[in-house]
Design a protein around this motif. Structure first.
Motif, mmCIF file in Angstrom:
data_model
loop_
_atom_site.group_PDB
_atom_site.id
_atom_site.type_symbol
_atom_site.label_atom_id
_atom_site.label_comp_id
_atom_site.label_asym_id
_atom_site.label_seq_id
_atom_site.Cartn_x
_atom_site.Cartn_y
_atom_site.Cartn_z
ATOM 1 N N UNK A 144 0.817 -1.215 0.000
ATOM 2 C CA UNK A 144 0.000 0.000 0.000
ATOM 3 C C UNK A 144 0.852 1.267 0.000
ATOM 4 N N UNK A 145 2.166 1.117 -0.072
ATOM 5 C CA UNK A 145 3.074 2.250 0.033
ATOM 6 C C UNK A 145 3.844 2.402 -1.264
ATOM 7 N N UNK A 146 3.666 3.528 -1.935
ATOM 8 C CA UNK A 146 4.329 3.741 -3.216
ATOM 9 C C UNK A 146 5.828 3.973 -3.042
ATOM 10 N N UNK A 147 6.234 4.603 -1.944
ATOM 11 C CA UNK A 147 7.635 4.924 -1.727
ATOM 12 C C UNK A 147 8.368 3.751 -1.087
ATOM 13 N N UNK A 148 9.699 3.757 -1.211
ATOM 14 C CA UNK A 148 10.520 2.734 -0.570
ATOM 15 C C UNK A 148 10.495 2.919 0.946
ATOM 16 N N UNK A 149 10.546 1.817 1.659
ATOM 17 C CA UNK A 149 10.531 1.829 3.112
ATOM 18 C C UNK A 149 11.805 1.156 3.619
ATOM 19 N N UNK A 150 12.511 1.834 4.510
ATOM 20 C CA UNK A 150 13.689 1.250 5.141
ATOM 21 C C UNK A 150 13.230 0.410 6.321
ATOM 22 N N UNK A 151 13.248 -0.903 6.157
ATOM 23 C CA UNK A 151 12.840 -1.818 7.225
ATOM 24 C C UNK A 151 14.065 -2.075 8.097
ATOM 25 N N UNK A 152 14.116 -1.432 9.249
ATOM 26 C CA UNK A 152 15.356 -1.343 10.021
ATOM 27 C C UNK A 152 15.425 -2.331 11.182
ATOM 28 N N UNK A 153 14.317 -3.013 11.508
ATOM 29 C CA UNK A 153 14.261 -3.850 12.701
ATOM 30 C C UNK A 153 13.604 -3.103 13.850
ATOM 31 N N UNK A 154 13.363 -3.808 14.933
ATOM 32 C CA UNK A 154 12.706 -3.209 16.086
ATOM 33 C C UNK A 154 13.668 -2.377 16.915
ATOM 34 N N UNK A 155 13.315 -1.117 17.178
ATOM 35 C CA UNK A 155 14.187 -0.207 17.924
ATOM 36 C C UNK A 155 13.871 -0.307 19.415
ATOM 37 N N UNK A 156 14.887 -0.615 20.202
ATOM 38 C CA UNK A 156 14.716 -0.727 21.650
ATOM 39 C C UNK A 156 15.716 0.148 22.384
ATOM 40 N N UNK A 157 15.263 0.757 23.466
ATOM 41 C CA UNK A 157 16.148 1.552 24.332
ATOM 42 C C UNK A 157 17.130 0.678 25.085
ATOM 43 N N UNK A 158 16.927 -0.654 25.082
ATOM 44 C CA UNK A 158 17.796 -1.562 25.824
ATOM 45 C C UNK A 158 18.821 -2.262 24.942
ATOM 46 N N UNK A 159 18.918 -1.870 23.694
ATOM 47 C CA UNK A 159 19.791 -2.589 22.761
ATOM 48 C C UNK A 159 21.223 -2.699 23.276
ATOM 49 N N UNK A 160 21.731 -1.656 23.888
ATOM 50 C CA UNK A 160 23.141 -1.652 24.303
ATOM 51 C C UNK A 160 23.328 -2.026 25.768
ATOM 52 N N UNK A 161 22.278 -2.422 26.431
ATOM 53 C CA UNK A 161 22.400 -2.823 27.832
ATOM 54 C C UNK A 161 22.890 -4.273 27.924
ATOM 55 N N UNK A 162 23.766 -4.540 28.869
ATOM 56 C CA UNK A 162 24.241 -5.906 29.091
ATOM 57 C C UNK A 162 23.147 -6.740 29.729
ATOM 58 N N UNK A 163 23.046 -7.953 29.276
ATOM 59 C CA UNK A 163 22.055 -8.878 29.822
ATOM 60 C C UNK A 163 22.439 -9.271 31.249
ATOM 61 N N UNK A 164 21.505 -9.175 32.171
ATOM 62 C CA UNK A 164 21.750 -9.563 33.551
ATOM 63 C C UNK A 164 21.410 -11.037 33.736
ATOM 64 N N UNK A 165 22.217 -11.763 34.518
ATOM 65 C CA UNK A 165 21.983 -13.212 34.667
ATOM 66 C C UNK A 165 20.658 -13.497 35.365
ATOM 67 N N UNK A 166 20.023 -14.596 34.959
ATOM 68 C CA UNK A 166 18.759 -15.006 35.549
ATOM 69 C C UNK A 166 18.995 -16.202 36.472
ATOM 70 N N UNK A 167 18.437 -16.148 37.659
ATOM 71 C CA UNK A 167 18.583 -17.214 38.640
ATOM 72 C C UNK A 167 17.578 -18.324 38.331
ATOM 73 N N UNK A 168 18.060 -19.435 37.810
ATOM 74 C CA UNK A 168 17.171 -20.530 37.421
ATOM 75 C C UNK A 168 16.730 -21.373 38.624
ATOM 76 N N UNK A 169 17.294 -21.096 39.809
ATOM 77 C CA UNK A 169 16.910 -21.900 40.977
ATOM 78 C C UNK A 169 15.585 -21.438 41.574
ATOM 79 N N UNK A 170 15.190 -20.197 41.259
ATOM 80 C CA UNK A 170 13.973 -19.663 41.878
ATOM 81 C C UNK A 170 12.733 -20.153 41.131
ATOM 82 N N UNK A 171 11.597 -19.721 41.633
ATOM 83 C CA UNK A 171 10.326 -20.103 41.014
ATOM 84 C C UNK A 171 10.183 -19.444 39.645
ATOM 85 N N UNK A 172 9.432 -20.037 38.733
ATOM 86 C CA UNK A 172 9.214 -19.386 37.433
ATOM 87 C C UNK A 172 8.621 -17.994 37.618
ATOM 88 N N UNK A 173 9.133 -17.044 36.838
ATOM 89 C CA UNK A 173 8.687 -15.663 36.978
ATOM 90 C C UNK A 173 8.171 -15.126 35.655
#
Length: 330
Positions: A144-173
């Motif tokens: 439905x769009x005559x012009x080209x669209x730059x499909x860039x991916x989903x933009x997140x404010x957390x992209x550059x944040x380091x992943x914090x470890x998840x404690x698998x011993x606790x109850x499902x969260x």
């Protein structure tokens, strides 16, 4: 200098704009943000230049509409400041106002199929269009769009944040991402939580909404989750995808079906379970339980890679830079 209009409905547009602003600054652009209505400047990085437009008082049924007064102030600022490009995220009315100044205008394209005249005019008027989704997932939108669209991916404010470890011993969260306001179908979600407890889901954290507290920075909570439940707003999906845990996505009701379109793009994606309000609370709770079992079995979600989060903000900034290169207005 680059001007950016941020649509002030909740926090989703702001959350998408901030990482792109950072990427533009890395390209040595000054950036000025234009925003309408009440807004706490403390939410912005130090030194951010902000132009406050008159408060929005338009029809709540059509959230793309902004007041004529806000557009007048924005056009006057553009006429004085002459930015090299102006990115609108994401209002047809402001897009058209910016186009009339002769400044190269970049507009964020919403997912889904829209045939309303303001949207169609916005698409034709844009120097460039940004689609904040991975390539190929919204073919009906592109047709439905005559012009080209730059499909860039989903933009997140957390992209550059380091992943914090998840404690698998606790109850499902489970972490449920709601909006920053107090709206939402609280009866539906209370029924979901009740059934989920009966299915062995011991920890369920509500972020925002009528039954939860708002977290300006929910990254630690997202990293602690075994499953994230979210609507299908683009910012929420991208933020949840960053945590790379299984998702349960329940699209909210929107005037033009944007969330339904995003949910459709996620349907069948490994790591995502798409449900609808019409499925009922019991079915949604069972989907959550199923995703928890998937996570506890150690099966990777992979949705972060699939949704194209990494590098998306930089790709958006590059689209805006290319638009700026077409018009030397400053």
């Amino acid at each position: 200098m680059i001007g950016i209009y941020v649509h002030n409905r909740g926090r989703s547009h702001l959350h998408r704009v901030l990482p792109v602003m950072e990427a533009l600054r890395e390209r040595n652009f000054e950036v000025t943000m234009l925003i309408a209505g009440r807004f706490d400047d403390a939410l912005l990085p130090p030194g951010t230049q902000v132009v406050h437009l008159p408060a929005e008082t338009g029809d709540q049924e059509f959230p793309d509409e902004i007041t004529l007064g806000a557009r007048r102030v924005a056009v006057a600022w553009m006429d004085r400041a002459r930015p090299r490009a102006f990115w609108v995220d994401s209002s047809p009315a402001m897009s058209l106002a910016a186009r009339m100044t002769g400044i190269p205008m970049v507009s964020t394209l919403p997912p889904g199929v829209r045939v309303d005249e303001p949207h169609l005019l916005r698409v034709r008027a844009a120097e460039r269009l940004i689609g904040a989704w991975p390539p190929g997932v919204h073919q009906a939108t592109l047709r439905r769009t005559e012009s080209a669209v730059a499909e860039i991916g989903g933009v997140s404010r957390f992209e550059r944040r380091d992943r914090e470890p998840r404690d698998r011993r606790r109850r499902p969260r489970v972490v449920h991402l709601n909006g920053s306001g107090s709206g939402g179908d609280h009866r539906f979600w209370r029924a979901v939580r009740t059934t989920a407890r009966e299915l062995g889901v011991a920890e369920w954290l509500e972020i925002g909404g009528p039954d939860g507290s708002w977290h300006e920075d929910p990254w630690p909570e997202l990293c602690s989750a075994d499953v994230v439940v979210t609507g299908a707003g683009q910012a929420s999906v991208a933020d949840a995808a960053c945590a790379d845990v299984p998702l349960v996505v329940v699209p909210g009701r929107r005037p033009y079906g944007e969330q339904d379109a995003t949910a459709g793009a996620l349907d069948g994606v490994p790591g995502a379970s798409v449900m609808r309000y019409g499925n009922g609370p019991t079915a949604v709770a069972r989907a959550v339980r199923s995703q928890i079992d998937r996570c506890r079995d150690g099966e990777p979600a992979g949705i972060r890679s699939w949704w194209g989060v990494d590098g998306a903000a930089s790709r958006a900034a590059e689209v805006i830079r290319m638009a700026a290169a077409t018009g030397r207005n400053s």
